[in-house]
Motif scaffolding. Structure first.
Motif, PDB file in Angstrom:
ATOM      1  N   TYR A 172       7.646   3.449   4.410  1.00  0.00           N
ATOM      2  CA  TYR A 172       8.263   4.621   3.788  1.00  0.00           C
ATOM      3  C   TYR A 172       8.817   4.270   2.410  1.00  0.00           C
ATOM      4  CZ  TYR A 172      11.698   8.299   2.927  1.00  0.00           C
ATOM      5  OH  TYR A 172      12.435   9.300   2.355  1.00  0.00           O
ATOM      6  N   PHE A 173       9.518   3.172   2.312  1.00  0.00           N
ATOM      7  CA  PHE A 173      10.086   2.695   1.054  1.00  0.00           C
ATOM      8  C   PHE A 173       8.979   2.522   0.012  1.00  0.00           C
ATOM      9  CE2 PHE A 173      11.865  -0.726  -1.642  1.00  0.00           C
ATOM     10  CZ  PHE A 173      13.171  -0.290  -1.844  1.00  0.00           C
ATOM     11  N   THR A 174       7.857   1.958   0.440  1.00  0.00           N
ATOM     12  CA  THR A 174       6.707   1.764  -0.447  1.00  0.00           C
ATOM     13  C   THR A 174       6.145   3.103  -0.915  1.00  0.00           C
ATOM     14  OG1 THR A 174       6.189  -0.307   0.696  1.00  0.00           O
ATOM     15  CG2 THR A 174       4.424   0.682  -0.615  1.00  0.00           C
ATOM     16  N   ALA A 175       5.997   4.047  -0.002  1.00  0.00           N
ATOM     17  CA  ALA A 175       5.490   5.372  -0.376  1.00  0.00           C
ATOM     18  C   ALA A 175       6.442   6.065  -1.351  1.00  0.00           C
ATOM     19  CB  ALA A 175       5.283   6.229   0.880  1.00  0.00           C
TER      20      ALA A 175
ATOM     21  N   ARG B  40      -3.467  -2.385  -2.362  1.00  0.00           N
ATOM     22  CA  ARG B  40      -3.085  -1.405  -1.342  1.00  0.00           C
ATOM     23  C   ARG B  40      -3.984  -1.526  -0.121  1.00  0.00           C
ATOM     24  NH1 ARG B  40       0.238   2.924  -1.418  1.00  0.00           N
ATOM     25  NH2 ARG B  40       1.531   1.325  -2.405  1.00  0.00           N
ATOM     26  N   ARG B  41      -5.266  -1.784  -0.344  1.00  0.00           N
ATOM     27  CA  ARG B  41      -6.167  -1.967   0.803  1.00  0.00           C
ATOM     28  C   ARG B  41      -5.700  -3.128   1.669  1.00  0.00           C
ATOM     29  NH1 ARG B  41     -11.879  -0.885  -2.257  1.00  0.00           N
ATOM     30  NH2 ARG B  41     -11.944   1.368  -1.869  1.00  0.00           N
ATOM     31  N   ALA B  42      -5.226  -4.203   1.040  1.00  0.00           N
ATOM     32  CA  ALA B  42      -4.715  -5.345   1.800  1.00  0.00           C
ATOM     33  C   ALA B  42      -3.482  -4.939   2.614  1.00  0.00           C
ATOM     34  CB  ALA B  42      -4.380  -6.503   0.862  1.00  0.00           C
ATOM     35  N   THR B  43      -2.646  -4.093   2.039  1.00  0.00           N
ATOM     36  CA  THR B  43      -1.473  -3.611   2.770  1.00  0.00           C
ATOM     37  C   THR B  43      -1.890  -2.735   3.945  1.00  0.00           C
ATOM     38  OG1 THR B  43      -0.128  -3.715   0.764  1.00  0.00           O
ATOM     39  CG2 THR B  43       0.686  -2.295   2.550  1.00  0.00           C
ATOM     40  N   ILE B  44      -2.843  -1.851   3.712  1.00  0.00           N
ATOM     41  CA  ILE B  44      -3.340  -0.980   4.787  1.00  0.00           C
ATOM     42  C   ILE B  44      -3.954  -1.826   5.903  1.00  0.00           C
ATOM     43  CG2 ILE B  44      -5.078   0.784   5.360  1.00  0.00           C
ATOM     44  CD1 ILE B  44      -2.623   1.928   3.872  1.00  0.00           C
TER      45      ILE B  44
ATOM     46  N   LEU C 135       0.493   6.322   1.781  1.00  0.00           N
ATOM     47  CA  LEU C 135       0.111   5.001   1.261  1.00  0.00           C
ATOM     48  C   LEU C 135      -1.380   4.948   0.934  1.00  0.00           C
ATOM     49  CD1 LEU C 135       2.181   2.701   3.643  1.00  0.00           C
ATOM     50  CD2 LEU C 135       2.684   3.257   1.256  1.00  0.00           C
ATOM     51  N   GLN C 136      -2.184   5.514   1.807  1.00  0.00           N
ATOM     52  CA  GLN C 136      -3.635   5.541   1.578  1.00  0.00           C
ATOM     53  C   GLN C 136      -4.003   6.345   0.339  1.00  0.00           C
ATOM     54  OE1 GLN C 136      -5.138   7.030   5.411  1.00  0.00           O
ATOM     55  NE2 GLN C 136      -6.439   5.206   5.444  1.00  0.00           N
ATOM     56  N   GLN C 137      -3.320   7.448   0.116  1.00  0.00           N
ATOM     57  CA  GLN C 137      -3.690   8.387  -0.946  1.00  0.00           C
ATOM     58  C   GLN C 137      -3.186   8.004  -2.330  1.00  0.00           C
ATOM     59  OE1 GLN C 137      -2.033  11.956   0.711  1.00  0.00           O
ATOM     60  NE2 GLN C 137      -3.702  12.217   2.187  1.00  0.00           N
ATOM     61  N   ALA C 138      -2.158   7.193  -2.422  1.00  0.00           N
ATOM     62  CA  ALA C 138      -1.536   6.897  -3.716  1.00  0.00           C
ATOM     63  C   ALA C 138      -2.518   6.368  -4.768  1.00  0.00           C
ATOM     64  CB  ALA C 138      -0.356   5.946  -3.549  1.00  0.00           C
ATOM     65  N   PRO C 139      -3.392   5.406  -4.449  1.00  0.00           N
ATOM     66  CA  PRO C 139      -4.331   4.944  -5.490  1.00  0.00           C
ATOM     67  C   PRO C 139      -5.239   6.054  -6.011  1.00  0.00           C
ATOM     68  CG  PRO C 139      -4.212   3.341  -3.716  1.00  0.00           C
ATOM     69  CD  PRO C 139      -3.485   4.575  -3.236  1.00  0.00           C
ATOM     70  N   ASP C 140      -5.698   6.933  -5.128  1.00  0.00           N
ATOM     71  CA  ASP C 140      -6.561   8.041  -5.557  1.00  0.00           C
ATOM     72  C   ASP C 140      -5.790   9.048  -6.407  1.00  0.00           C
ATOM     73  OD1 ASP C 140      -8.801   7.007  -4.293  1.00  0.00           O
ATOM     74  OD2 ASP C 140      -8.497   8.187  -2.469  1.00  0.00           O
ATOM     75  N   ILE C 141      -4.577   9.348  -6.016  1.00  0.00           N
ATOM     76  CA  ILE C 141      -3.747  10.272  -6.794  1.00  0.00           C
ATOM     77  C   ILE C 141      -3.547   9.728  -8.198  1.00  0.00           C
ATOM     78  CG2 ILE C 141      -1.396  11.194  -7.033  1.00  0.00           C
ATOM     79  CD1 ILE C 141      -1.402  11.378  -3.888  1.00  0.00           C
ATOM     80  N   LEU C 142      -3.237   8.454  -8.280  1.00  0.00           N
ATOM     81  CA  LEU C 142      -3.015   7.829  -9.580  1.00  0.00           C
ATOM     82  C   LEU C 142      -4.300   7.822 -10.412  1.00  0.00           C
ATOM     83  CD1 LEU C 142      -0.753   6.557 -11.190  1.00  0.00           C
ATOM     84  CD2 LEU C 142      -1.371   4.355 -10.204  1.00  0.00           C
ATOM     85  N   ALA C 143      -5.420   7.498  -9.792  1.00  0.00           N
ATOM     86  CA  ALA C 143      -6.702   7.475 -10.515  1.00  0.00           C
ATOM     87  C   ALA C 143      -7.053   8.868 -11.042  1.00  0.00           C
ATOM     88  CB  ALA C 143      -7.812   6.944  -9.610  1.00  0.00           C
TER      89      ALA C 143
ATOM     90  N   GLU D 227       2.984  -4.896  -4.648  1.00  0.00           N
ATOM     91  CA  GLU D 227       2.305  -4.729  -3.358  1.00  0.00           C
ATOM     92  C   GLU D 227       2.393  -5.977  -2.467  1.00  0.00           C
ATOM     93  OE1 GLU D 227       0.604  -1.766  -0.989  1.00  0.00           O
ATOM     94  OE2 GLU D 227       1.502  -1.623  -2.966  1.00  0.00           O
ATOM     95  N   PRO D 228       2.208  -7.192  -3.002  1.00  0.00           N
ATOM     96  CA  PRO D 228       2.369  -8.367  -2.133  1.00  0.00           C
ATOM     97  C   PRO D 228       3.785  -8.506  -1.554  1.00  0.00           C
ATOM     98  CG  PRO D 228       1.149  -8.966  -4.104  1.00  0.00           C
ATOM     99  CD  PRO D 228       1.676  -7.567  -4.319  1.00  0.00           C
ATOM    100  N   LEU D 229       4.793  -8.028  -2.279  1.00  0.00           N
ATOM    101  CA  LEU D 229       6.160  -8.077  -1.755  1.00  0.00           C
ATOM    102  C   LEU D 229       6.282  -7.227  -0.502  1.00  0.00           C
ATOM    103  CD1 LEU D 229       9.206  -8.847  -1.985  1.00  0.00           C
ATOM    104  CD2 LEU D 229       9.462  -6.771  -3.383  1.00  0.00           C
ATOM    105  N   TRP D 230       5.660  -6.042  -0.509  1.00  0.00           N
ATOM    106  CA  TRP D 230       5.751  -5.181   0.679  1.00  0.00           C
ATOM    107  C   TRP D 230       5.149  -5.904   1.888  1.00  0.00           C
ATOM    108  CZ3 TRP D 230       8.961  -2.872  -1.957  1.00  0.00           C
ATOM    109  CH2 TRP D 230       8.722  -2.094  -3.084  1.00  0.00           C
ATOM    110  N   ARG D 231       4.014  -6.561   1.680  1.00  0.00           N
ATOM    111  CA  ARG D 231       3.367  -7.282   2.785  1.00  0.00           C
ATOM    112  C   ARG D 231       4.226  -8.465   3.235  1.00  0.00           C
ATOM    113  NH1 ARG D 231      -1.094  -6.301  -0.651  1.00  0.00           N
ATOM    114  NH2 ARG D 231      -1.239  -8.495  -1.246  1.00  0.00           N
ATOM    115  N   THR D 232       4.810  -9.174   2.281  1.00  0.00           N
ATOM    116  CA  THR D 232       5.685 -10.298   2.626  1.00  0.00           C
ATOM    117  C   THR D 232       6.854  -9.810   3.465  1.00  0.00           C
ATOM    118  OG1 THR D 232       5.074 -11.524   0.644  1.00  0.00           O
ATOM    119  CG2 THR D 232       7.183 -12.104   1.662  1.00  0.00           C
ATOM    120  N   ARG D 233       7.421  -8.691   3.101  1.00  0.00           N
ATOM    121  CA  ARG D 233       8.553  -8.155   3.853  1.00  0.00           C
ATOM    122  C   ARG D 233       8.144  -7.718   5.260  1.00  0.00           C
ATOM    123  NH1 ARG D 233      12.004  -4.816  -0.758  1.00  0.00           N
ATOM    124  NH2 ARG D 233      13.010  -6.670  -1.634  1.00  0.00           N
TER     125      ARG D 233
END
Length: 170
Positions: free
Chosen positions: A150-153, A115-119, A27-35, A67-73
């Motif tokens: 896991y689902f998010t990742a 993602r930072r908010a989720t972390i 989860l932490q690495q996904a934004p960097d991988i995408l960038a 991303e907000p949906l994951w946090r809501t869940r």
């Protein structure tokens, strides 16, 4: 990583809490991988919609929309709601957002901020020690917070794989 349809996927959430560290790192690495993947990609590649499907920018924007949906869940589970908040299965928020007009840097920054908010939320919870569950409305499977992570990742990996194919197909 498969670029098959997301909604056709089945998930096995029988893993233990010892998997949390690797899920968290994904989860932490996904934004960097995408960038890294999208650095120096020409605009016409980023906005191309093959066969009317989402472009690279739309896939990127979609990640921040959900991303907000994951946090809501996660909150649903903490609040012991019997069923997790449902998503819009038609993805209207993504399709109607006009992400192709946005700069890719802005889309990447938005995903990173979300993602930072989720972390931060995950950091405030004892995820491995929390075994509470709520039912996923589409999958009809009970999910723990670690399962949401896991689902998010997996969702990240799915869209990154599609983006990689779109970039290669230039």
């Amino acid at each position: 990583m498969s670029t098959s349809k997301w909604f056709g996927r089945k998930f096995d959430f029988s893993f233990g809490p010892d998997e949390y560290t690797s899920i968290y790192q994904r989860l932490q690495q996904a934004p960097d991988i995408l960038a890294q993947l999208l650095t120096s990609i020409p605009e016409h590649i980023l906005t191309h919609q093959p066969d009317g499907k989402w472009s690279v920018k739309e896939h990127t924007g979609h990640l921040s929309v959900l991303e907000p949906l994951w946090r809501t869940r996660m909150h649903d589970i903490l609040e012991q709601k019997p069923v997790l908040t449902a998503t819009d299965l038609e993805n209207k928020a993504t399709s109607e957002a006009g992400f192709n007009k946005d700069a890719i840097t802005a889309l990447l920054e938005k995903f990173l901020a979300e993602r930072r908010a989720t972390i931060e939320l995950l950091d405030s919870i004892n995820v491995p020690g929390n075994g509470q569950t709520s039912m996923h409305p589409r999958l009809q499977q009970p999910m723990r917070i670690i399962d949401i992570a896991y689902f998010t990742a997996e969702h990240d990996d799915h869209h990154i794989a599609v983006i990689q194919e779109l970039v290669k197909g230039r």
